[in-house]
Design a protein around this motif. Structure first.
Motif, PDB file in Angstrom:
ATOM      1  N   PRO A  11      51.391  49.133  43.188  1.00 36.28           N
ATOM      2  CA  PRO A  11      52.190  48.421  44.195  1.00 36.28           C
ATOM      3  C   PRO A  11      52.033  46.917  44.035  1.00 36.28           C
ATOM      4  O   PRO A  11      51.022  46.437  43.523  1.00 36.28           O
ATOM      5  N   PRO A  12      53.017  46.153  44.489  1.00 37.90           N
ATOM      6  CA  PRO A  12      52.928  44.697  44.365  1.00 37.90           C
ATOM      7  C   PRO A  12      51.839  44.145  45.272  1.00 37.90           C
ATOM      8  O   PRO A  12      51.593  44.672  46.366  1.00 37.90           O
ATOM      9  N   ALA A  13      51.175  43.094  44.799  1.00 36.32           N
ATOM     10  CA  ALA A  13      50.230  42.395  45.667  1.00 36.32           C
ATOM     11  C   ALA A  13      51.022  41.673  46.754  1.00 36.32           C
ATOM     12  O   ALA A  13      52.157  41.243  46.531  1.00 36.32           O
ATOM     13  N   LEU A  21      46.554  41.196  49.729  1.00 34.73           N
ATOM     14  CA  LEU A  21      46.423  42.629  49.556  1.00 34.73           C
ATOM     15  C   LEU A  21      46.800  42.983  48.120  1.00 34.73           C
ATOM     16  O   LEU A  21      47.834  42.546  47.632  1.00 34.73           O
ATOM     17  N   ARG A  22      45.953  43.784  47.469  1.00 41.02           N
ATOM     18  CA  ARG A  22      46.314  44.287  46.144  1.00 41.02           C
ATOM     19  C   ARG A  22      45.716  45.680  45.946  1.00 41.02           C
ATOM     20  O   ARG A  22      44.770  46.081  46.631  1.00 41.02           O
ATOM     21  N   ALA A  23      46.276  46.407  44.987  1.00 39.07           N
ATOM     22  CA  ALA A  23      45.814  47.758  44.711  1.00 39.07           C
ATOM     23  C   ALA A  23      44.374  47.740  44.214  1.00 39.07           C
ATOM     24  O   ALA A  23      43.969  46.817  43.490  1.00 39.07           O
ATOM     25  N   PRO A  24      43.570  48.743  44.581  1.00 39.24           N
ATOM     26  CA  PRO A  24      42.197  48.836  44.079  1.00 39.24           C
ATOM     27  C   PRO A  24      42.181  49.013  42.561  1.00 39.24           C
ATOM     28  O   PRO A  24      43.060  49.657  41.991  1.00 39.24           O
ATOM     29  N   ARG A  25      41.158  48.434  41.928  1.00 40.81           N
ATOM     30  CA  ARG A  25      40.966  48.562  40.485  1.00 40.81           C
ATOM     31  C   ARG A  25      39.551  49.063  40.230  1.00 40.81           C
ATOM     32  O   ARG A  25      38.673  48.934  41.076  1.00 40.81           O
ATOM     33  N   ASN A  26      39.334  49.614  39.031  1.00 38.61           N
ATOM     34  CA  ASN A  26      38.004  50.121  38.689  1.00 38.61           C
ATOM     35  C   ASN A  26      36.938  49.048  38.858  1.00 38.61           C
ATOM     36  O   ASN A  26      35.820  49.333  39.272  1.00 38.61           O
TER      37      ASN A  26
END
Length: 200
Positions: A11-13, A21-26
């Protein structure tokens, strides 16, 4: 012949006035697990019972898989919330149970680290995600369920323009116990706070 790596959509930040807001990353695992660990006593009364590996990498990998699968299926979007200026992780927010057709609705859920509570970050995050849901995703109705004793969460929702519509009896199993919840909602076109929001 060389094969290009698969590009994973996310999803877009989104940016609010105080948060990003941004998508979770490893790579977020360490910060996420540290914040959740130090806030455990603060969070557990309001969440489903934590799994035995909740804060382990195995639990994180399972969580990440679910986030990606739900996003690809179009049923949920998960974000981490970062303080805009310092870039520190302050919590998480999810738009789940996304439905189109005659419903065009979704449910919002969120958590914040204890040391970041009461500073306005969550209110900004909720407003920012709601604007994205209405203006970009073209949803019509956003709901949120809240345990009656969760005064902080009630304050966040009401300041973000949500209205209480009733009481759902024994609605969700929270920390191992079935709990009543207030149901809050905001409908596209409702008067209320509408912050400037842009995709980052």
């Amino acid at each position: 012949m060389l094969k290009l790596p698969l590009l994973r959509r996310e999803p877009p930040a989104l940016e609010g006035s105080r948060v990003r807001l941004r998508a979770p990353r490893n790579s977020d695992f360490s910060a996420w697990s540290a914040l959740r660990r130090e806030s455990r006593g603060f969070l557990e009364p309001w969440e489903p019972r934590w799994a035995g590996d909740e804060l382990d990498r195995s639990g994180w990998r399972r969580r990440m898989r679910r986030y990606h699968e739900d996003f690809e299926a179009g049923i949920a979007i998960a974000y981490l919330i970062f303080e805009k200026e310092a870039g520190r992780l302050v919590g998480g927010i999810t738009l789940g149970n996304i439905r189109y057709g005659v419903a065009q609705s979704a449910q919002i859920g969120y958590w914040t680290g204890e040391r970041h509570a009461g500073r306005g970050y969550m209110q900004d995050a909720v407003r920012t995600l709601v604007v994205h849901a209405f203006e970009t995703m073209r949803l019509h109705r956003i709901e949120a369920a809240c345990i009656p004793g969760n005064v902080r969460s009630i304050r966040v929702l009401e300041k973000a323009g949500f209205e209480r519509e009733g009481l759902l009896r024994s609605y969700l199993r929270i920390n191992g116990v079935w709990q009543d919840h207030y149901i809050y909602a905001r409908v596209a076109g409702d008067p209320g706070p509408a912050p400037a929001r842009r995709e980052a």
